[in-house]
Design a protein around this motif. Structure first.
Motif, PDB file in Angstrom:
ATOM      1  N   PHE A 189       0.835  -1.206   0.000  1.00 36.66           N
ATOM      2  CA  PHE A 189       0.000   0.000   0.000  1.00 36.66           C
ATOM      3  C   PHE A 189       0.877   1.267   0.000  1.00 36.66           C
ATOM      4  CE2 PHE A 189      -3.360   2.859   1.881  1.00 36.66           C
ATOM      5  CZ  PHE A 189      -4.206   2.790   0.793  1.00 36.66           C
ATOM      6  N   ILE A 190       2.054   1.175   0.619  1.00 39.58           N
ATOM      7  CA  ILE A 190       3.011   2.305   0.562  1.00 39.58           C
ATOM      8  C   ILE A 190       3.336   2.560  -0.907  1.00 39.58           C
ATOM      9  CG2 ILE A 190       5.362   3.092   1.121  1.00 39.58           C
ATOM     10  CD1 ILE A 190       5.249   1.255   3.612  1.00 39.58           C
ATOM     11  N   LYS A 191       3.601   1.474  -1.626  1.00 40.35           N
ATOM     12  CA  LYS A 191       3.965   1.594  -3.046  1.00 40.35           C
ATOM     13  C   LYS A 191       2.810   2.207  -3.847  1.00 40.35           C
ATOM     14  CE  LYS A 191       6.299  -1.144  -6.582  1.00 40.35           C
ATOM     15  NZ  LYS A 191       7.595  -0.597  -6.285  1.00 40.35           N
ATOM     16  N   GLU A 192       1.600   1.769  -3.536  1.00 39.50           N
ATOM     17  CA  GLU A 192       0.437   2.260  -4.267  1.00 39.50           C
ATOM     18  C   GLU A 192       0.293   3.775  -4.085  1.00 39.50           C
ATOM     19  OE1 GLU A 192      -0.733  -0.344  -5.844  1.00 39.50           O
ATOM     20  OE2 GLU A 192      -2.187   0.855  -6.966  1.00 39.50           O
ATOM     21  N   LEU A 193       0.432   4.217  -2.855  1.00 38.90           N
ATOM     22  CA  LEU A 193       0.294   5.658  -2.609  1.00 38.90           C
ATOM     23  C   LEU A 193       1.481   6.434  -3.190  1.00 38.90           C
ATOM     24  CD1 LEU A 193      -1.245   5.828   0.993  1.00 38.90           C
ATOM     25  CD2 LEU A 193      -2.384   6.161  -1.191  1.00 38.90           C
ATOM     26  N   ALA A 194       2.672   5.826  -3.150  1.00 33.83           N
ATOM     27  CA  ALA A 194       3.840   6.495  -3.746  1.00 33.83           C
ATOM     28  C   ALA A 194       3.602   6.693  -5.240  1.00 33.83           C
ATOM     29  CB  ALA A 194       5.108   5.689  -3.501  1.00 33.83           C
ATOM     30  N   SER A 195       3.039   5.678  -5.887  1.00 36.93           N
ATOM     31  CA  SER A 195       2.804   5.837  -7.331  1.00 36.93           C
ATOM     32  C   SER A 195       1.707   6.876  -7.570  1.00 36.93           C
ATOM     33  CB  SER A 195       2.492   4.497  -8.010  1.00 36.93           C
ATOM     34  OG  SER A 195       1.222   4.045  -7.634  1.00 36.93           O
ATOM     35  N   ALA A 196       0.744   6.971  -6.645  1.00 42.31           N
ATOM     36  CA  ALA A 196      -0.273   8.030  -6.781  1.00 42.31           C
ATOM     37  C   ALA A 196       0.411   9.398  -6.707  1.00 42.31           C
ATOM     38  CB  ALA A 196      -1.322   7.908  -5.680  1.00 42.31           C
ATOM     39  N   ILE A 197       1.371   9.548  -5.790  1.00 42.16           N
ATOM     40  CA  ILE A 197       2.040  10.855  -5.629  1.00 42.16           C
ATOM     41  C   ILE A 197       2.783  11.244  -6.907  1.00 42.16           C
ATOM     42  CG2 ILE A 197       3.761  12.199  -4.339  1.00 42.16           C
ATOM     43  CD1 ILE A 197       3.175  10.392  -1.899  1.00 42.16           C
ATOM     44  N   PHE A 198       3.557  10.305  -7.467  1.00 44.38           N
ATOM     45  CA  PHE A 198       4.310  10.778  -8.647  1.00 44.38           C
ATOM     46  C   PHE A 198       3.419  10.976  -9.866  1.00 44.38           C
ATOM     47  CE2 PHE A 198       4.880   6.985 -11.146  1.00 44.38           C
ATOM     48  CZ  PHE A 198       5.234   5.922 -10.309  1.00 44.38           C
ATOM     49  N   GLU A 199       2.351  10.212  -9.947  1.00 41.48           N
ATOM     50  CA  GLU A 199       1.424  10.458 -11.072  1.00 41.48           C
ATOM     51  C   GLU A 199       0.725  11.820 -10.911  1.00 41.48           C
ATOM     52  OE1 GLU A 199       0.573   5.704 -11.502  1.00 41.48           O
ATOM     53  OE2 GLU A 199      -1.156   6.997 -11.190  1.00 41.48           O
ATOM     54  N   ILE A 200       0.352  12.123  -9.675  1.00 44.13           N
ATOM     55  CA  ILE A 200      -0.312  13.409  -9.422  1.00 44.13           C
ATOM     56  C   ILE A 200       0.639  14.575  -9.711  1.00 44.13           C
ATOM     57  CG2 ILE A 200      -1.182  14.902  -7.560  1.00 44.13           C
ATOM     58  CD1 ILE A 200      -2.409  12.327  -6.303  1.00 44.13           C
TER      59      ILE A 200
END
Lengths: 262, 323
Positions: free
Chosen positions: A111-122
């Motif tokens: 889930f850390i990875k999922e949110l990290a990928s949300a941050i860089f996409e955003i």
């Protein structure tokens, strides 16, 4: 749990997590978007570690929103303003650190990875949105809402919830616009106002913005009311919350109702 | 990359890690891509990756994993630098324009967030909760150290313990964590892991003290910013703390700090000159050396190998460094 209770619980939890004496003293208390609490709650309420999921996703949102408030140019000569800007940068970094820490303690590496990928996409989308000019309000809104709902969508996809995401996104947009409408009416500044009036040629004044938001709210309410597609049970929970009585949702208040009845 | 020349056997790994770094920061957005790349190409000592690589040599090394860990730690350091430049309103870093100077604060904020997220994305390929717990705690401490630094700015009533706690959070912990994470990921023994953490901590403390000394003794060309910049920004570092034992000097500094909004940078020159001429610099160097000695001594517990030799060389390099 009642809508108000859900909002209060997570508001309190987040504020407990981000409690830092010096930040509290020097920068304004950050605003947690209540409609996002409700959307995230609908998505994860039945999952193991739902509290960690909701809090960490909201912390990431808070971190990114906090960094949005940094001025493009450092032009203030007042020590107080300089300090406020410095601490705002660090507050955003601190909230990100807490999200990571919370999930690392829960051993939720995926889930850390999922949110990290949300941050860089955003951030990639923001770097385009903030530096582009849109001729129509609807065009800007389309790009904006993609950024604004990205974290909630990421959580939904992580949990493999896909039916009715368009309903959820319109619901999130409606509530975002209700907040913005209220701010314009109360003559309070917001990042959204700045973005739209600077980057959209259709909306150069707050009066024009108020008009555009007003029309969009009516359109979205009708769209949500007539929505007849199949939705997942999680989105259905959100829909029922909306249909029960919109006045129960704290952010839909009498001020808006007055504005809409004009 | 200068350090790599002293231990050629990790040079190959470092070069490969550079390409991992470059691949990781690739972005679909041109501005973010160029801003991140500019930061990467500006160089740096790559201390944190070096520590990860060397620490991993005391255990069972999976090279691919270690390179990911090493590059993630460097990216986290880079992300904090790009935000630091917004905090300090710095236009120059390592002699080159900063991201905020080339673009603006907003792009610098986005770039920092982007690099941070890319680092985490990379690091979460490592399914080792203890490494994540350590790094997460370190990142929070790092930010708290910076918040404390702002809180303590322009405050002449500080003591050594406060300064040491600040630099521990701000600098030493990310270096000690780099050593420890290298050990965790390569499954070293608990003793080796603890020793490497201690070594990193002592080295990190010494490193920051020397940085604070160089702020006074370095030239503008060497530092990439005018000498005394930290003091002008209100940071009370170790040389200033020692110099303030002279009560007249402390009073003079207090007045300058109080009147800072109406004073020019030139008003600080006599103060900077006083610190350079006093014994404060030598005393600060003595404390840095004491930490280096502790770092050396801690290495005694480690098995003899090339990595141990390299860690000794780094301690040497840090003691003598000019930039």
């Amino acid at each position: 749990m009642e809508t108000k209770q859900i909002i209060n619980k997570y508001n309190q939890l987040i504020h407990n997590y981000i409690q830092q004496e010096y930040l509290n003293r020097c920068i304004p208390k950050p605003t947690i978007e209540e409609h996002k609490i409700l959307a995230l709650y609908s998505l994860v309420k039945d999952k193991h570690l739902h509290e960690e999921y909701i809090v960490s996703a909201l912390l990431v949102q808070l971190a990114l929103n906090t960094h949005d408030t940094i001025n493009k140019k450092s032009h203030s000569n007042s020590s107080k303003n300089i300090k406020r800007q410095q601490l705002t940068v660090l507050a955003g970094d601190y909230y990100s650190g807490i999200y990571y820490h919370l999930l690392a303690k829960a051993k939720e590496v995926k889930f850390i990875k999922e949110l990290a990928s949300a941050i860089f996409e955003i951030t990639e989308k923001k770097a385009t949105l903030y530096y582009s000019t849109y001729s129509l309000f609807d065009q800007l809104l389309e790009a904006y809402i993609e950024v604004d709902t990205a974290i909630v969508n990421k959580v939904a996809r992580y949990l493999q919830i896909d039916k009715g995401l368009d309903y959820m996104n319109d619901w999130l947009l409606l509530h975002k616009l209700i907040i913005e409408y209220k701010l314009v009416k109360e003559e309070k500044e917001s990042f959204f106002q700045l973005l739209t009036t600077q980057n959209c040629t259709q909306v150069t004044t707050l009066v024009e913005l108020e008009h555009c938001i007003h029309n969009k709210i009516i359109q979205l309410r009708e769209k949500l009311h007539n929505y007849d597609q199949d939705v997942s049970k999680e989105i259905d929970f959100l829909r029922n919350m909306y249909h029960q009585d919109t006045k129960e949702i704290v952010i839909v208040n009498s001020l808006l109702e007055e504005g809409l009845s004009k | 990359m200068k350090l790599a020349k002293t231990f050629a056997y990790i040079k190959k790994d470092l070069i490969e890690m550079e390409s991992v770094l470059e691949d990781t920061i690739k972005s679909e957005n041109d501005t973010l891509h160029h801003a991140s790349l500019q930061l990467l190409k500006a160089g740096g000592k790559r201390l944190r990756p070096i520590f990860v690589l060397l620490a991993s040599m005391f255990g069972e090394t999976d090279k691919q994993q270690i390179k990911k860990v090493a590059s993630a730690l460097e990216l986290i350091h880079m992300a904090s630098l790009v935000h630091d430049d917004v905090i300090d309103d710095s236009n120059v870093r390592r002699g080159a324009p900063t991201v905020k100077a080339n673009w603006d604060n907003q792009i610098a904020m986005l770039t920092g967030d982007y690099i941070f997220a890319k680092a985490l994305d990379q690091f979460t390929d490592i399914d080792e909760p203890r490494a994540h717990q350590l790094l997460a705690k370190t990142m929070m401490e790092l930010t708290l150290g910076e918040i404390e630094q702002i809180k303590d700015k322009y405050n002449v009533d500080q003591h050594l313990r406060l300064y040491l706690r600040r630099i521990r959070r701000k600098t030493a912990l990310l270096i000690s964590s780099s050593c420890q994470i290298g050990a965790i990921v390569s499954n070293t023994t608990a003793d080796v892991e603890r020793t490497l953490f201690k070594y990193g901590y002592y080295i990190g403390m010494s490193y920051q003290i020397i940085d604070d000394i160089l702020d006074f003794t370095g030239t503008e060309k060497e530092l990439g910013k005018p000498a005394g910049s930290d003091l002008i920004q209100g940071n009370v570092t170790l040389p200033v703390l020692y110099a303030m034992e002279d009560v007249e000097f402390k009073q003079q500094l207090k007045i300058v700090f109080e009147q800072r909004d109406s004073l020019s940078k030139q008003s600080y020159y006599p103060i900077i000159e006083y610190i350079k001429q006093s014994n404060a610099i030598d005393r600060a160097r003595d404390l840095s050396d004491a930490y280096l000695k502790k770092a050396y001594n801690s290495l005694g517990n480690l098995p003899d190998n090339k990595a141990k030799k390299a860690l000794e060389e780094i301690a040497n390099y840090i003691g003598k460094r000019k930039i």
